[in-house]
Design an enzyme around this catalytic site. Structure first.
Site, PDB file in Angstrom:
ATOM      1  N   LYS A  86       0.829  -1.206   0.000  1.00 42.30           N
ATOM      2  CA  LYS A  86       0.000   0.000   0.000  1.00 42.30           C
ATOM      3  C   LYS A  86       0.868   1.263   0.000  1.00 42.30           C
ATOM      4  O   LYS A  86       0.354   2.380  -0.061  1.00 42.30           O
ATOM      5  CB  LYS A  86      -0.891   0.024   1.247  1.00 42.30           C
ATOM      6  N   LYS A  93      14.992  -6.056   5.140  1.00 45.25           N
ATOM      7  CA  LYS A  93      15.320  -5.036   6.155  1.00 45.25           C
ATOM      8  C   LYS A  93      16.703  -5.254   6.790  1.00 45.25           C
ATOM      9  O   LYS A  93      17.362  -4.296   7.186  1.00 45.25           O
ATOM     10  CB  LYS A  93      14.259  -5.013   7.252  1.00 45.25           C
TER      11      LYS A  93
HETATM   12  P1  NDP Z   1       9.730 -11.874  11.625  1.00 51.45           P
HETATM   13  O1  NDP Z   1       9.697 -13.028  10.693  1.00 51.45           O
HETATM   14  O2  NDP Z   1      10.976 -11.075  11.773  1.00 51.45           O
HETATM   15  O3  NDP Z   1       9.337 -12.377  13.112  1.00 51.45           O
HETATM   16  C1  NDP Z   1       8.268 -13.255  13.294  1.00 51.45           C
HETATM   17  C2  NDP Z   1       7.908 -13.383  14.772  1.00 51.45           C
HETATM   18  O4  NDP Z   1       6.679 -14.105  14.872  1.00 51.45           O
HETATM   19  C3  NDP Z   1       8.944 -14.146  15.603  1.00 51.45           C
HETATM   20  O5  NDP Z   1       8.924 -13.620  16.915  1.00 51.45           O
HETATM   21  C4  NDP Z   1       8.338 -15.585  15.586  1.00 51.45           C
HETATM   22  O6  NDP Z   1       8.722 -16.359  16.704  1.00 51.45           O
HETATM   23  C5  NDP Z   1       6.876 -15.263  15.678  1.00 51.45           C
HETATM   24  N1  NDP Z   1       5.984 -16.313  15.151  1.00 51.45           N
HETATM   25  C6  NDP Z   1       5.842 -16.679  13.853  1.00 51.45           C
HETATM   26  N2  NDP Z   1       4.881 -17.618  13.759  1.00 51.45           N
HETATM   27  C7  NDP Z   1       4.414 -17.853  15.010  1.00 51.45           C
HETATM   28  C8  NDP Z   1       3.430 -18.710  15.567  1.00 51.45           C
HETATM   29  N3  NDP Z   1       2.704 -19.538  14.794  1.00 51.45           N
HETATM   30  N4  NDP Z   1       3.197 -18.666  16.891  1.00 51.45           N
HETATM   31  C9  NDP Z   1       3.924 -17.839  17.692  1.00 51.45           C
HETATM   32  N5  NDP Z   1       4.878 -16.995  17.226  1.00 51.45           N
HETATM   33  C10 NDP Z   1       5.118 -16.999  15.900  1.00 51.45           C
HETATM   34  O7  NDP Z   1       8.483 -10.951  11.165  1.00 51.45           O
HETATM   35  P2  NDP Z   1       8.317  -9.380  11.366  1.00 51.45           P
HETATM   36  O8  NDP Z   1       8.754  -9.064  12.751  1.00 51.45           O
HETATM   37  O9  NDP Z   1       8.907  -8.655  10.230  1.00 51.45           O
HETATM   38  O10 NDP Z   1       6.716  -9.195  11.243  1.00 51.45           O
HETATM   39  C11 NDP Z   1       5.833  -9.534  12.298  1.00 51.45           C
HETATM   40  C12 NDP Z   1       4.432  -9.010  12.003  1.00 51.45           C
HETATM   41  O11 NDP Z   1       4.430  -7.584  12.021  1.00 51.45           O
HETATM   42  C13 NDP Z   1       3.886  -9.416  10.642  1.00 51.45           C
HETATM   43  O12 NDP Z   1       2.515  -9.732  10.799  1.00 51.45           O
HETATM   44  C14 NDP Z   1       4.035  -8.166   9.800  1.00 51.45           C
HETATM   45  O13 NDP Z   1       3.058  -8.106   8.789  1.00 51.45           O
HETATM   46  C15 NDP Z   1       3.799  -7.091  10.849  1.00 51.45           C
HETATM   47  N6  NDP Z   1       4.398  -5.769  10.513  1.00 51.45           N
HETATM   48  C16 NDP Z   1       3.550  -4.698  10.391  1.00 51.45           C
HETATM   49  C17 NDP Z   1       4.052  -3.437  10.115  1.00 51.45           C
HETATM   50  C18 NDP Z   1       3.109  -2.288   9.997  1.00 51.45           C
HETATM   51  O14 NDP Z   1       3.531  -1.201   9.575  1.00 51.45           O
HETATM   52  N7  NDP Z   1       1.850  -2.446  10.360  1.00 51.45           N
HETATM   53  C19 NDP Z   1       5.493  -3.193   9.942  1.00 51.45           C
HETATM   54  C20 NDP Z   1       6.303  -4.385  10.110  1.00 51.45           C
HETATM   55  C21 NDP Z   1       5.742  -5.619  10.368  1.00 51.45           C
HETATM   56  P3  NDP Z   1      10.109 -17.212  16.694  1.00 51.45           P
HETATM   57  O15 NDP Z   1      11.189 -16.213  16.984  1.00 51.45           O
HETATM   58  O16 NDP Z   1       9.930 -18.200  17.790  1.00 51.45           O
HETATM   59  O17 NDP Z   1      10.222 -17.822  15.339  1.00 51.45           O
END
Ligand code: NDP
Length: 275
Positions: A21, A71
């Site tokens: 977006k 990133k």
């Molecule tokens: P990353 O891949 O860097 O991190 C993912 C995180 O989610 C880790 O902590 C992981 O845990 C956890 N995780 C993944 N699957 C599961 C599950 N099934 N159950 C529990 N924990 C889970 O992703 P990002 O940090 O980049 O993104 C995270 C979210 O934030 C996304 O939904 C993204 O769309 C959103 N986002 C929104 C933004 C906005 O402007 N609104 C900006 C940036 C991101 P583990 O470490 O144990 O694998």
């Protein structure tokens, strides 16, 4: 008509990127503030970020947003980074220099601005953040700067939450696994996991949502309430929100870094809701 040679060019880089977006958001910002600029979405090959970035610099691009999965590579590619990007270990905004790029991370400021819109001053709030990935890393310092009283970071991989908390070097932050988070009320619960993307939930406890003013905030955004927002409502959360506001606010911070102009975010947020 503006002279195309004089127009400044910007873009968002990701893979995939066609869902983004950001081009619409920045077009609306540019119209609102009468800036002569273009903003496109560019999909770079998964193994071609550095080469692509160098080409875009050679073409004269003035700035970039960077999204999944680049990133961390963007962070490594910068000549210099801001303190908030350094703490996040990730860059979502690139600002052109003569010889390369300066990096910043506006995700945290975007989140803090959106939370403030929803609940007012964050000072003194007890915050529980679920997840310790890239997005979570970017918001720790801005939340602390906003003077939250307590920040608990819980993650599936507990060691990552503990590492993130340790990097913050702050008495009010702790990191752990979900099992050891007490079943007590928080003012704000942020879902920074990627679980919602797959329609999954981290393991939630009903007591977290029992404060009379509890806000449950999902960084993911979607047309319908996310599974996290639905579960939080079931547990009694008074207010829920998705991450669309954060997206608009982080874009506004990037726009300010590039153009030195503050935008009004509310009309853009409402235009996105209607689009
Ligand atoms: P990353 O891949 O860097 O991190 C993912 C995180 O989610 C880790 O902590 C992981 O845990 C956890 N995780 C993944 N699957 C599961 C599950 N099934 N159950 C529990 N924990 C889970 O992703 P990002 O940090 O980049 O993104 C995270 C979210 O934030 C996304 O939904 C993204 O769309 C959103 N986002 C929104 C933004 C906005 O402007 N609104 C900006 C940036 C991101 P583990 O470490 O144990 O694998």
């Amino acid at each position: 008509m503006s002279d195309p040679v004089m127009v400044d060019h910007y873009a968002v880089l990701g893979n995939p990127i066609n869902h983004s977006k950001s081009p619409l958001i920045h077009r609306l910002f540019a119209e609102q503030t009468e800036q002569d600029m273009t903003y496109s979405a560019i999909c770079l090959p998964l193994d071609g970020f550095i080469v692509g970035l160098a080409e875009l610099h050679a073409q004269g691009f003035k700035g970039m947003n960077v999204t999944v999965p680049f990133k961390f590579e963007a962070f490594a590619a910068c000549e210099q980074v801001s303190e908030r990007a350094q703490l996040a270990g990730a860059v979502n905004t690139l600002i052109r220099t003569d010889t390369g790029w300066r990096g910043d991370n506006t995700d945290g400021a975007g989140l803090v601005n959106d939370l403030t819109r929803l609940v007012g001053d964050l000072a003194g709030k007890r915050v529980l953040m679920l997840g310790a990935g890239g997005a979570a890393s970017g918001v720790v310092k801005p939340l602390l700067d906003a003077k939250v009283d307590q920040l608990t970071i819980a993650n599936r991989t507990a060691a990552k939450a503990a590492d993130l908390a340790a990097r913050a070097q702050h008495l009010r932050v702790n990191g752990c696994g979900y099992d050891v988070v007490p079943n007590q009320p928080y003012d704000i619960i942020i879902n920074a996991t990627a679980a919602s993307l797959a329609g999954d939930l981290p393991p939630l406890k009903a007591g977290w949502f029992s404060d009379a003013h509890c806000l449950a905030y999902d960084m993911m955004y979607s047309k319908e309430p996310t599974v996290f927002m639905q579960a939080a409502q079931t547990f009694g959360a008074q207010q829920t929100a998705d991450g669309l506001g954060m997206l608009v606010e982080q874009a506004a911070e990037a726009f300010y870094l590039w153009r030195g102009v503050r935008v009004r975010t509310a009309p853009v947020y409402h235009a996105l809701l209607e689009s």
